[in-house]
Design a protein around this motif. Structure first.
Motif, mmCIF file in Angstrom:
data_model
loop_
_atom_site.group_PDB
_atom_site.id
_atom_site.type_symbol
_atom_site.label_atom_id
_atom_site.label_comp_id
_atom_site.label_asym_id
_atom_site.label_seq_id
_atom_site.Cartn_x
_atom_site.Cartn_y
_atom_site.Cartn_z
ATOM 1 N N PRO A 293 0.817 -1.225 0.000
ATOM 2 C CA PRO A 293 0.000 0.000 0.000
ATOM 3 C C PRO A 293 0.847 1.270 0.000
ATOM 4 C CG PRO A 293 -0.952 -1.621 1.477
ATOM 5 C CD PRO A 293 0.362 -2.181 1.033
ATOM 6 N N LYS A 294 1.947 1.286 0.738
ATOM 7 C CA LYS A 294 2.821 2.463 0.757
ATOM 8 C C LYS A 294 3.438 2.706 -0.614
ATOM 9 C CE LYS A 294 4.028 2.217 5.678
ATOM 10 N NZ LYS A 294 5.098 1.964 6.664
ATOM 11 N N ALA A 295 3.876 1.629 -1.269
ATOM 12 C CA ALA A 295 4.443 1.762 -2.611
ATOM 13 C C ALA A 295 3.386 2.240 -3.599
ATOM 14 C CB ALA A 295 5.031 0.426 -3.065
ATOM 15 N N MET A 296 2.187 1.702 -3.489
ATOM 16 C CA MET A 296 1.088 2.102 -4.385
ATOM 17 C C MET A 296 0.785 3.588 -4.245
ATOM 18 S SD MET A 296 -0.167 -0.322 -6.333
ATOM 19 C CE MET A 296 -1.844 0.237 -6.625
ATOM 20 N N ALA A 297 0.771 4.087 -3.017
ATOM 21 C CA ALA A 297 0.475 5.499 -2.783
ATOM 22 C C ALA A 297 1.512 6.394 -3.448
ATOM 23 C CB ALA A 297 0.415 5.777 -1.278
ATOM 24 N N ILE A 298 2.790 6.016 -3.343
ATOM 25 C CA ILE A 298 3.870 6.796 -3.959
ATOM 26 C C ILE A 298 3.727 6.792 -5.480
ATOM 27 C CG2 ILE A 298 6.371 6.881 -4.366
ATOM 28 C CD1 ILE A 298 6.733 5.771 -1.511
ATOM 29 N N LEU A 299 3.502 5.611 -6.061
ATOM 30 C CA LEU A 299 3.437 5.475 -7.517
ATOM 31 C C LEU A 299 2.210 6.170 -8.113
ATOM 32 C CD1 LEU A 299 4.619 1.771 -7.740
ATOM 33 C CD2 LEU A 299 5.893 3.785 -8.516
ATOM 34 N N LYS A 300 1.081 6.092 -7.433
ATOM 35 C CA LYS A 300 -0.124 6.770 -7.925
ATOM 36 C C LYS A 300 0.068 8.284 -7.936
ATOM 37 C CE LYS A 300 -3.625 3.285 -6.798
ATOM 38 N NZ LYS A 300 -4.786 2.933 -5.936
ATOM 39 N N ARG A 301 0.785 8.776 -6.926
ATOM 40 C CA ARG A 301 1.068 10.209 -6.869
ATOM 41 C C ARG A 301 1.986 10.625 -8.013
ATOM 42 N NH1 ARG A 301 1.834 10.320 -1.678
ATOM 43 N NH2 ARG A 301 4.102 10.084 -1.725
ATOM 44 N N LEU A 302 2.976 9.790 -8.311
ATOM 45 C CA LEU A 302 3.883 10.083 -9.426
ATOM 46 C C LEU A 302 3.158 10.038 -10.768
ATOM 47 C CD1 LEU A 302 7.124 8.074 -8.472
ATOM 48 C CD2 LEU A 302 6.878 10.559 -8.540
ATOM 49 N N LYS A 303 2.229 9.117 -10.882
ATOM 50 C CA LYS A 303 1.526 8.957 -12.164
ATOM 51 C C LYS A 303 0.694 10.180 -12.510
ATOM 52 C CE LYS A 303 -0.871 5.510 -14.924
ATOM 53 N NZ LYS A 303 -1.536 4.188 -14.961
ATOM 54 N N LEU A 304 0.248 10.902 -11.514
ATOM 55 C CA LEU A 304 -0.559 12.099 -11.754
ATOM 56 C C LEU A 304 0.215 13.198 -12.487
ATOM 57 C CD1 LEU A 304 -2.450 12.405 -8.336
ATOM 58 C CD2 LEU A 304 -3.388 11.640 -10.534
ATOM 59 N N VAL A 305 1.563 13.178 -12.352
ATOM 60 C CA VAL A 305 2.387 14.240 -12.949
ATOM 61 C C VAL A 305 3.345 13.687 -14.013
ATOM 62 C CG1 VAL A 305 2.234 15.747 -10.950
ATOM 63 C CG2 VAL A 305 4.061 14.037 -11.059
ATOM 64 N N ARG A 306 3.104 12.465 -14.478
ATOM 65 C CA ARG A 306 4.021 11.842 -15.436
ATOM 66 C C ARG A 306 4.068 12.627 -16.745
ATOM 67 N NH1 ARG A 306 1.542 6.491 -18.292
ATOM 68 N NH2 ARG A 306 3.254 7.036 -19.673
ATOM 69 N N THR A 307 5.270 12.694 -17.350
ATOM 70 C CA THR A 307 5.430 13.366 -18.650
ATOM 71 C C THR A 307 6.197 12.501 -19.643
ATOM 72 O OG1 THR A 307 7.480 14.450 -17.920
ATOM 73 C CG2 THR A 307 5.408 15.661 -17.593
ATOM 74 N N THR A 308 6.848 11.431 -19.162
ATOM 75 C CA THR A 308 7.615 10.548 -20.044
ATOM 76 C C THR A 308 7.264 9.096 -19.746
ATOM 77 O OG1 THR A 308 9.518 10.191 -18.570
ATOM 78 C CG2 THR A 308 9.522 12.219 -19.906
ATOM 79 N N GLU A 309 7.945 8.180 -20.417
ATOM 80 C CA GLU A 309 7.722 6.753 -20.200
ATOM 81 C C GLU A 309 8.336 6.264 -18.897
ATOM 82 O OE1 GLU A 309 9.812 4.290 -23.034
ATOM 83 O OE2 GLU A 309 11.451 5.728 -23.184
ATOM 84 N N TRP A 310 9.271 7.061 -18.330
ATOM 85 C CA TRP A 310 9.990 6.646 -17.131
ATOM 86 C C TRP A 310 9.167 6.923 -15.878
ATOM 87 C CZ3 TRP A 310 13.860 3.867 -18.776
ATOM 88 C CH2 TRP A 310 14.473 4.199 -19.987
ATOM 89 N N VAL A 311 9.204 5.986 -14.937
ATOM 90 C CA VAL A 311 8.508 6.194 -13.666
ATOM 91 C C VAL A 311 9.189 7.308 -12.879
ATOM 92 C CG1 VAL A 311 7.888 5.150 -11.449
ATOM 93 C CG2 VAL A 311 7.653 3.819 -13.569
ATOM 94 N N PHE A 312 10.520 7.258 -12.847
ATOM 95 C CA PHE A 312 11.270 8.285 -12.123
ATOM 96 C C PHE A 312 11.959 9.190 -13.144
ATOM 97 C CE2 PHE A 312 10.865 4.656 -9.303
ATOM 98 C CZ PHE A 312 10.277 5.273 -8.209
ATOM 99 N N GLU A 313 11.493 10.422 -13.194
ATOM 100 C CA GLU A 313 11.950 11.369 -14.202
ATOM 101 C C GLU A 313 12.109 12.751 -13.578
ATOM 102 O OE1 GLU A 313 8.823 12.875 -16.825
ATOM 103 O OE2 GLU A 313 7.441 11.482 -15.857
#
Length: 334
Positions: free
Chosen positions: A231-251
């Motif tokens: 659940p902690k990992a999911m929360a972090i990743l969902k937050r990142l997905k909201l601002v994604r601009t490239t194919e990379w998860v960490f950008e």
């Protein structure tokens, strides 16, 4: 790194000629030096048979060896004594055991190849002894897991800066035990957030150098795995997905996040949390240790870590907090 920049002019000529007549003539005339043959061995036998990261490490070992006296000795003149003196000199130069093994490999493997090809009459490596651990002045630094208290302080700081990509990456390493190269290679297509899982199948090779590149295969076959997301990992990743601009998860700034930036943010996080900095790999040890204390079966943990052997998981990555006395006492006095 430009591979060809490491090679001597004579070897470059041979490589351009397809390791042809020039090389053969120098072999027949006993003119080939160890360094020249190492270059040929690297290009001909290793470059296309091992992963790029492993090849890069061999090039680094070759660079260090090239400054030593043995590098300029004629191939056919090298004896057991030369190799043993070289290894002994590494002990005196305060190399770690790991470093000595790497430097021994770059000398001994090509010589064994030369003997097998009958370029030299016999294998001069027979009988060479590696030093005992007690003689090594520079000890390999043991990586210990962060304690529960230290983890709590780190997580608190991560939560305070949800927009910090580096902090988010550290949070994911704490929750998954990913290697830094695997983490930086993650693409959104690798994630199945609706199923709380991610596919680990790639890595960034040479992450510390400007030559860092995406490799669509992991460190080893066993590293190819599917990881559940907490659940902690999911929360972090969902937050990142909201601002994604490239194919990379960490950008950052439209580009894949770099190891240098990750390292900078880890040091910053540790300072703010009042926790000692132990590099990026400590989060992998911490994840494994957390799983151990949760009672996760070592076979399952080994698969989560992407290890080929449970012995590696137990002996290298699982750490007892403190001196382990409380755990031993609890086990005996149940």
């Amino acid at each position: 790194m430009n591979d060809r920049a490491l090679y001597t002019q004579d070897v470059l000529q041979d490589l351009d000629n397809g390791i042809g007549s020039c090389c053969e003539n120098r072999i027949m005339n006993d003119q080939l030096t160890l360094l020249e043959f190492v270059d040929i061995w690297l290009e001909l036998f290793k470059k296309n048979s091992i992963k790029s990261a492993s090849y890069g490490r061999l090039l680094e070992s070759r660079k260090a060896m090239s400054k030593c006296e043995i590098a300029q000795k004629k191939l056919h003149e090298i004896s057991f004594f030369d190799i043993q003196r070289y290894i002994n000199s590494l002990v005196e130069a305060n190399y770690s055991m790991s470093g000595i093994k790497k430097q021994a490999l770059i000398v001994m493997a090509p010589l064994r190849q030369a003997a097998a090809m009958q370029i030299i009459h016999a294998d001069p490596c027979v009988g060479v002894k590696m030093p005992v651990e007690s003689k090594i002045k520079k000890k390999t630094k043991e990586v210990l897991a962060y304690t529960d208290n230290e983890q709590e302080r780190l997580r608190k700081k991560i939560a305070q800066e949800p927009e910090n990509v580096g902090y988010a990456a550290i949070g994911i390493m704490l929750e998954t035990g990913l290697r830094a190269g695997e983490l930086l290679a993650l693409k959104w297509t690798d994630l199945e957030l609706d199923r709380c899982r991610m596919k680990v199948h790639a890595t960034i090779v040479n992450p510390m150098y400007n030559t860092a590149d995406y490799q669509d295969s992991p460190k080893s076959k066993s590293s190819n795995r599917v990881m559940p997301l907490t659940p902690k990992a999911m929360a972090i990743l969902k937050r990142l997905k909201l601002v994604r601009t490239t194919e990379w998860v960490f950008e950052q700034d439209g580009k894949r996040y770099t190891y240098q930036k990750l390292m900078y943010q880890t040091k910053k996080l540790c300072r703010e949390a009042g926790v000692a900095y132990h590099g990026e790999h400590v989060f992998r040890h911490t994840f494994a240790t957390n799983c151990y204390y949760k009672g996760i079966d070592v076979k399952i943990l080994s698969k989560l870590m992407g290890h080929s052997s449970v012995q590696v998981t137990y002996n290298v990555y699982v750490n007892l907090y403190g001196d382990g006395f409380d755990d031993m006492y609890a086990a005996l006095c149940f």
